[in-house]
Design a protein around this motif. Structure first.
Motif, mmCIF file in Angstrom:
data_model
loop_
_atom_site.group_PDB
_atom_site.id
_atom_site.type_symbol
_atom_site.label_atom_id
_atom_site.label_comp_id
_atom_site.label_asym_id
_atom_site.label_seq_id
_atom_site.Cartn_x
_atom_site.Cartn_y
_atom_site.Cartn_z
ATOM 1 N N GLY A 38 0.781 -1.232 0.000
ATOM 2 C CA GLY A 38 0.000 0.000 0.000
ATOM 3 C C GLY A 38 0.803 1.267 0.000
ATOM 4 O O GLY A 38 0.241 2.359 -0.051
ATOM 5 N N THR A 39 2.141 1.181 0.056
ATOM 6 C CA THR A 39 2.955 2.387 0.127
ATOM 7 C C THR A 39 3.586 2.711 -1.224
ATOM 8 O O THR A 39 3.221 3.675 -1.882
ATOM 9 C CB THR A 39 4.049 2.233 1.205
ATOM 10 O OG1 THR A 39 3.433 1.925 2.456
ATOM 11 C CG2 THR A 39 4.846 3.512 1.350
ATOM 12 N N LEU A 40 4.527 1.884 -1.649
ATOM 13 C CA LEU A 40 5.289 2.194 -2.859
ATOM 14 C C LEU A 40 4.629 1.666 -4.126
ATOM 15 O O LEU A 40 4.792 2.242 -5.196
ATOM 16 C CB LEU A 40 6.706 1.619 -2.725
ATOM 17 C CG LEU A 40 7.493 2.137 -1.512
ATOM 18 C CD1 LEU A 40 8.864 1.517 -1.465
ATOM 19 C CD2 LEU A 40 7.597 3.649 -1.544
ATOM 20 N N TYR A 41 3.914 0.574 -4.032
ATOM 21 C CA TYR A 41 3.198 0.013 -5.180
ATOM 22 C C TYR A 41 1.711 0.013 -4.839
ATOM 23 O O TYR A 41 1.059 -1.017 -4.782
ATOM 24 C CB TYR A 41 3.686 -1.404 -5.483
ATOM 25 C CG TYR A 41 5.154 -1.478 -5.805
ATOM 26 C CD1 TYR A 41 5.601 -1.326 -7.109
ATOM 27 C CD2 TYR A 41 6.097 -1.683 -4.810
ATOM 28 C CE1 TYR A 41 6.948 -1.376 -7.415
ATOM 29 C CE2 TYR A 41 7.441 -1.745 -5.102
ATOM 30 C CZ TYR A 41 7.872 -1.599 -6.410
ATOM 31 O OH TYR A 41 9.209 -1.646 -6.706
ATOM 32 N N GLY A 42 1.184 1.197 -4.615
ATOM 33 C CA GLY A 42 -0.144 1.289 -4.035
ATOM 34 C C GLY A 42 -1.286 1.133 -5.008
ATOM 35 O O GLY A 42 -2.429 1.000 -4.589
#
Length: 744
Positions: free
Chosen positions: A152-156
């Motif tokens: 959910g952060t870098l490849y959200g």
């Protein structure tokens, strides 16, 4: 009581562990390229948008190098289903190149336009929004990475189940040329050429072209056409410019054209055919899928601590053909001609930071995408009304979904001590979707869109609306990692995943008025602890994780046939569930020549709530006690036993037998005993010779050597009106391929 497959799995696991623990302590610690990197210290991944040792990444990541892919005879990215724990990566029902992917029980089976995948696919740093044409063949590749759990952060962008990264090679400094040819079962012919050359000291150009052909595994007994064949042409071209040590630019383009014949299923109810790859379909011998893309990447090393990166990309795709014959019979009992098209523009900016004790990345992401499509539901006759009695009813369904997505993200890690590190990140995403949908019934075979110029509209459209909605969510992630020893690292993490809401492009507003309001996003909260590293003087290397996921507002599609001539679906935020799981990836250096590998995955996924329309009572009810997860086996396993022999000035040989296990699965949330797939094993083996100077390589690869017949998808429309259309789509039979590679 244990099944035979589970007993065999337990036995093989025990043998692997016993052999590992009995390995003598005097063997060398460094693996050669042929043997694969045996230590997690040697494996570099970009799971956090920066190059890191696999051991230092507090994420469950599988990394499969190009060398290992060749050793195991892998043809395309569906090989990840065998080599990655708790993953489903396979060709979607009724297609040759549409991807179905699930990780840890989370994914998307339905490839209809406008629906969002639950597992994100990335080619390098470019997000691929649609599953059509996403079964990527493996050529000119550096590695595959599978990030398990919500990213959910870098490849959200819709990576609620995880992400798959297809990482291509950067161009070398010296001229290179690789030629590969292969011939195999069913007259398979693969021809691949790739290479690069410097134009100046700072400018390089490279590319690859591939041609794949294969006769069909079966035949359309009605038309005589091949069935389950392959006819694919693909190419890539890239230009890289490094004007200074601190600047890098890359312009890359790719195109794939798949002209394989359409794929039909095998009837599981009479009348059937003798072979599971044969059909008696009346339509659908022609198929065409084209995908293409262009990307521009720029990197600027501002100083030792700061790097700026920009990724600009455009992609589009078209899917055409005669469609799918759902009944598998010559008559037009239940035929679905279809069309899909999509396009996307994405822009991502990243700012990477690195200090003495800290590192991280922050960025912006923007996407402007459009997906459209249409299909007819053709009911040409009712078998129950007498032989050949025409019904001549068609339901046209078509529409378009536009998506504008914006996100801002950041993820930072700080070494509190030499042993303890803390990572904190978050991503805020906003998606705006606009929809235009039409459903119209006609008297006649096919609608005007699919070539019938004289059908008679049967009343007003059952669905005709435009709408829009906006969905936003903040998805945090936090993790802590601790180095117990230089060779052993543990971590604990919490992360949230988000998949956008949308509109059901099959929705029939006359039967289900709420369809025009769409459905809301779904969320996953995952708690995970893991351990990575080496034991016994780096002779055993492993990564293991234990996790729990709380899955809410699950988007679940239920399809029904509504007489007289309508296939309708209901997409609801129907479910909430809990998923418990465990994963293990391990290798053991028994000798320098023998380094077996093992992967194991276990999932316990149960619905707590499943509120949906009950066609028996005509009401919405909680049916959790009657539903199970689809495409989610309880156990997955893979054991590979590569053994290499150094022949001195005659080169080297490596033999890699491999066995893969997959537990029983349901095709849909409702059990369908006739269609659901039981547990099974697949056995593969590859024998590969490499010349002393590595310029030449010859490989003999056998896949599914036990000739296991297993279903990878299906449709379920039973009943007299639909011709008892319960059909299954099957994985490939036993094949053997001989390939020769030359490097210049």
């Amino acid at each position: 009581m244990r099944t035979t497959g589970q007993l065999r799995l337990a036995l093989m696991t025990s043998v692997f562990i016993t052999a590992s623990l009995c390995a003598a302590p005097s063997f060398a610690q460094q693996a050669s390229d042929t043997e694969q990197a045996s230590s997690v210290d040697d494996i570099v991944v970009t799971a956090r948008r920066r190059e890191e040792s696999l051991k230092d990444v507090p994420v469950a990541v599988s990394a499969v190098s190009a060398e290992r892919l060749e050793q195991t005879g892998a043809a395309d990215i569906t090989t990840l289903q065998q080599q990655t724990p708790n993953a489903t990566v396979q060709i979607a029902r009724g297609t040759n190149s549409t991807l179905t992917s699930f990780i840890r029980g989370v994914g998307q089976q339905d490839p209809l336009w406008g629906f969002e995948p639950g597992v994100g696919l990335y080619v390098d740093d470019v997000y691929v929004a649609r599953p059509q044409g996403a079964v990527l063949d493996i050529f000119d590749i550096e590695r595959l990475e599978v990030l398990r759990g919500p990213q959910g952060t870098l490849y959200g962008r819709n990576t609620i189940g995880g992400a798959i990264k297809y990482v291509t090679k950067r161009l070398g400094q010296d001229p290179e040329l690789t030629l590969k040819g292969a011939y195999g079962s069913y007259n398979q012919v693969d021809l691949i050429a790739s290479g690069s050359t410097p134009l100046t000291d700072t400018l390089r150009i490279g590319g690859a072209v591939a041609r794949y052909t294969r006769d069909g595994y079966g035949t359309n007994l009605t038309t005589g056409a091949e069935h389950y064949n392959k006819d694919v042409t693909a190419g890539r071209l890239s230009v890289e410019w490094t004007p200074t040590d601190d600047l890098f630019f890359r312009l890359a383009g790719d195109i794939t054209e798949d002209e394989s014949n359409a794929r039909h299923g095998y009837r599981l109810k009479a009348p059937t055919t003798d072979g599971i790859y044969d059909t008696r379909a009346g339509i659908g011998d022609d198929g065409y899928v084209r995908t293409r893309g262009l990307s521009f990447t720029g990197e600027w090393n501002v100083n030792d601590a700061l790097t700026f990166k920009s990724v600009t990309a455009w992609r589009d795709g078209d899917t055409k053909g005669d469609g799918i014959d759902f009944d598998g019979l010559p008559q037009p009992i239940l035929d679905i001609p279809g069309y899909y098209a999509d396009s996307q523009f994405t822009q991502e900016f990243q700012l990477l930071f690195e200090g003495e004790r800290w590192q991280g990345v922050a960025g912006l992401f923007y996407m402007d995408a459009s997906a459209e499509g249409a299909f007819d539901t053709v009911i040409g006759l009712y078998p129950s009304m007498g032989p050949g009695l025409p019904a001549g009813l068609t339901t046209f369904t078509g529409g378009k979904v536009d998506t504008e997505s914006f996100a801002v993200f950041a993820d930072f890690s700080y070494d509190l001590t030499d042993q303890l590190s803390l990572s904190v990140g978050g991503r805020w995403t906003q998606d705006k979707k606009s929809v235009d949908q039409l459903r119209q019934n006609y008297l006649g075979i096919k609608s005007p869109f699919f070539g019938n110029s004289v059908p008679i509209p049967a009343g007003r459209p059952s669905t005709d609306y435009t709408n829009s909605d906006t969905y936003s969510e903040f998805t945090p992630r936090i993790s802590a990692s601790y180095k117990f020893t230089p060779e052993l690292t543990g971590y604990a993490s919490y992360g949230r995943g988000f998949k956008s809401g949308g509109f059901d492009m099959r929705g029939d507003a006359s039967l289900y008025p709420e369809t025009i309001n769409g459905y809301q996003p779904e969320l996953v909260d995952t708690y995970e602890v893991g351990l990575k590293g080496s034991l016994l003087d780096r002779r055993i290397n492993f990564a293991t994780a234990l996790f729990k996921s709380e899955y809410t507002d699950q988007q679940i599609t239920s399809q029904f046939f509504i007489p007289p001539a309508s296939v309708v679906s209901f997409v609801d935020n129907a479910g909430s569930s809990e998923i418990w799981g465990w994963e293990l990836e391990a290798s053991a250096r028994i000798t320098d020549s023998f380094i077996p590998r093992l992967t194991l995955g276990y999932l316990d996924a149960k619905f707590n709530e499943f509120v949906t329309f009950n066609p028996v009572t005509g009401k919405r009810e909680n049916m959790a006690d009657q539903r199970q997860f689809q495409n989610t086996p309880d156990w997955t396993a893979n054991i590979a036993l590569p053994y290499s022999v150094d022949l001195g000035d005659r080169g080297s040989v490596i033999f890699t037998p491999m066995a893969s296990y997959r537990g029983a699965t349901q095709m849909f949330e409702t059990a369908i005993p006739l269609l659901d797939q039981g547990s099974y094993w697949l056995y593969d083996a590859t024998l590969m010779w490499t010349a002393p100077d590595a310029r030449y390589r010859v490989s003999l690869a056998g896949r599914n050597l036990g000739d296991e017949r297993y279903r990878a998808g299906g449709y379920n429309f039973p009943g007299a009106i639909t011709g008892d259309s319960v059909i299954g789509f099957y994985g490939a039979p036993r094949t053997v391929t001989l390939s020769v590679t030359a490097n210049f």
